[in-house]
Design a protein around this motif. Sequence first.
Motif, PDB file in Angstrom:
ATOM      1  N   UNK A   1      -7.247  -0.152   4.235  1.00  0.00           N
ATOM      2  CA  UNK A   1      -6.107   0.519   3.358  1.00  0.00           C
ATOM      3  C   UNK A   1      -6.395   0.711   2.124  1.00  0.00           C
ATOM      4  N   UNK A   2      -7.094  -0.451   1.362  1.00  0.00           N
ATOM      5  CA  UNK A   2      -7.369  -0.258  -0.213  1.00  0.00           C
ATOM      6  C   UNK A   2      -8.205   0.944  -0.432  1.00  0.00           C
ATOM      7  N   UNK A   3      -8.975   1.200   0.370  1.00  0.00           N
ATOM      8  CA  UNK A   3     -10.069   2.304   0.310  1.00  0.00           C
ATOM      9  C   UNK A   3      -9.334   3.603   0.688  1.00  0.00           C
ATOM     10  N   UNK A   4      -8.351   3.427   1.730  1.00  0.00           N
ATOM     11  CA  UNK A   4      -7.436   4.743   1.974  1.00  0.00           C
ATOM     12  C   UNK A   4      -6.756   5.298   0.771  1.00  0.00           C
ATOM     13  N   UNK A   5      -5.932   4.156   0.477  1.00  0.00           N
ATOM     14  CA  UNK A   5      -5.163   4.912  -0.776  1.00  0.00           C
ATOM     15  C   UNK A   5      -5.714   4.949  -2.138  1.00  0.00           C
TER      16      UNK A   5
ATOM     17  N   UNK B   1      -8.743   6.310  -2.522  1.00  0.00           N
ATOM     18  CA  UNK B   1      -9.489   7.653  -2.271  1.00  0.00           C
ATOM     19  C   UNK B   1      -8.368   8.782  -2.392  1.00  0.00           C
ATOM     20  N   UNK B   2      -7.208   8.533  -1.789  1.00  0.00           N
ATOM     21  CA  UNK B   2      -6.187   9.554  -1.634  1.00  0.00           C
ATOM     22  C   UNK B   2      -5.361   9.833  -3.105  1.00  0.00           C
ATOM     23  N   UNK B   3      -5.518   8.456  -3.723  1.00  0.00           N
ATOM     24  CA  UNK B   3      -4.822   8.667  -5.522  1.00  0.00           C
ATOM     25  C   UNK B   3      -6.026   9.373  -6.027  1.00  0.00           C
TER      26      UNK B   3
ATOM     27  N   UNK C   1      -0.156   8.711  -5.676  1.00  0.00           N
ATOM     28  CA  UNK C   1      -0.360   9.968  -5.018  1.00  0.00           C
ATOM     29  C   UNK C   1       0.753  10.883  -5.507  1.00  0.00           C
TER      30      UNK C   1
ATOM     31  N   UNK D   1       0.695  -1.168  -0.052  1.00  0.00           N
ATOM     32  CA  UNK D   1       0.083   0.062  -0.170  1.00  0.00           C
ATOM     33  C   UNK D   1       0.882   1.221   0.232  1.00  0.00           C
TER      34      UNK D   1
ATOM     35  N   UNK E   1      -8.183  11.616  -5.119  1.00  0.00           N
ATOM     36  CA  UNK E   1      -8.281  12.954  -4.582  1.00  0.00           C
ATOM     37  C   UNK E   1      -7.249  13.913  -5.197  1.00  0.00           C
ATOM     38  N   UNK E   2      -6.065  13.077  -5.309  1.00  0.00           N
ATOM     39  CA  UNK E   2      -4.761  13.819  -5.980  1.00  0.00           C
ATOM     40  C   UNK E   2      -4.867  13.954  -7.631  1.00  0.00           C
ATOM     41  N   UNK E   3      -5.561  13.085  -7.998  1.00  0.00           N
ATOM     42  CA  UNK E   3      -5.855  12.840  -9.626  1.00  0.00           C
ATOM     43  C   UNK E   3      -6.574  13.937 -10.163  1.00  0.00           C
TER      44      UNK E   3
ATOM     45  N   UNK F   1     -12.962   8.470   5.917  1.00  0.00           N
ATOM     46  CA  UNK F   1     -12.344   8.553   4.680  1.00  0.00           C
ATOM     47  C   UNK F   1     -12.732   9.863   3.727  1.00  0.00           C
TER      48      UNK F   1
END
Lengths: 266, 114
Positions: B8-12, B14-16, A81, A73, B18-20, A100
Amino acid sequence: MRLIMSTGQPIGIRFPLIVVPPAKLNGTASTITARSVRRQAWRDASGLPSLVLLTSMTGFGALARDSELGLGWAWLATAGIWGLPGQLAMVELYVSGTGLAAIAVAVGLANARFLPMAVSFMPLLATGLRRPLWLWLLVQLMSINSWAGSLRAFPTVPIALRRNYYVAFAGQCLLAGLLGTGLGYMGAAALPDSVTLGLIFLNPVFFAIILAGTPHRPGQVALLAGALIGPPLFWVNPDWGLLLTGVVGGTMAFLLTGSSSAGSRA
Amino acid sequence: MTTASTAPWLLVTASIAATYVWRGAGVYCATRIDPQGRLFAWVTCVSYALLAGLIARMIVLPVGTLSSTPLIDRLLAVGLSFAVYYFGRRRPLRAVLSGVVVFILISALRDAMG
């Protein structure tokens, strides 16, 4: 070509610390090929840019492990990111148990700089591109490093080969970032506190110097404006201060230098 | 220990995403903007100001480990880097390393003195 060996290499890994001023691209325009441009990009990226990414992503890797986020991860976050402020916000809020939606908003705000960066950079890569869809993929490789490094080098790179330069430069940066994430995760950073601090400090100092070297005059004025009003505005409002800094400082610089300088770059 | 409740998969993911959003919006605008025009020149200025603000913040108001160091140390070190850069021959490597090495030495000295 100038070869500068570092006297005080801060980490145990031997890096080819070579800094070649982009203006010294070997040969005349006729001898510049896609291959020579790629090689030049790798050389330019293999010095400080790679070192900075390696060390700063080491910090992220260590933080990810402390937060009990898996290495896979952590790697996906680095590649996906690809912006340290957002990555740090993600991990820190994750640990604190934030929801989230709030995390996504914070990560987005921390990485909002990518919008103006992409607007001011992607047109330089679009020339002669038959499928504009590629831009949506190329933009993923953009970071302060590849943005500033490419803008620095582009005046000496033929327009048709700029994509080659950017992909090679940014690709090398990404590899260094992934390596750093892994090293940090596996706890390679068992260094004295003062050295750790220095390596963290390397990040902003490097970006400050690299940006200070921009030949773009309105950009220089904008840098000065942003550096002066950035900290106070951030202090007033940590969420929006940075975006406000960009808009206010950028507009000031734009007005001060006059629009006549538009298009004078690259 | 973590009190995180998000997978974790949701966290990562969503963060990707939000950046993209910003990257993608940038590409969308970039394909509709004239690189020779005033709007492009303005956005370039905004980018530079935003990055300068971000970096100045990292030096003046850092978060995390760096915030435990005195502001004067950080300002001295970055000032030295700029001095070496402008009064030397604009060599980034030399400039950056001199500032960072001096910063490490000051920090080590402060550690040693307790």
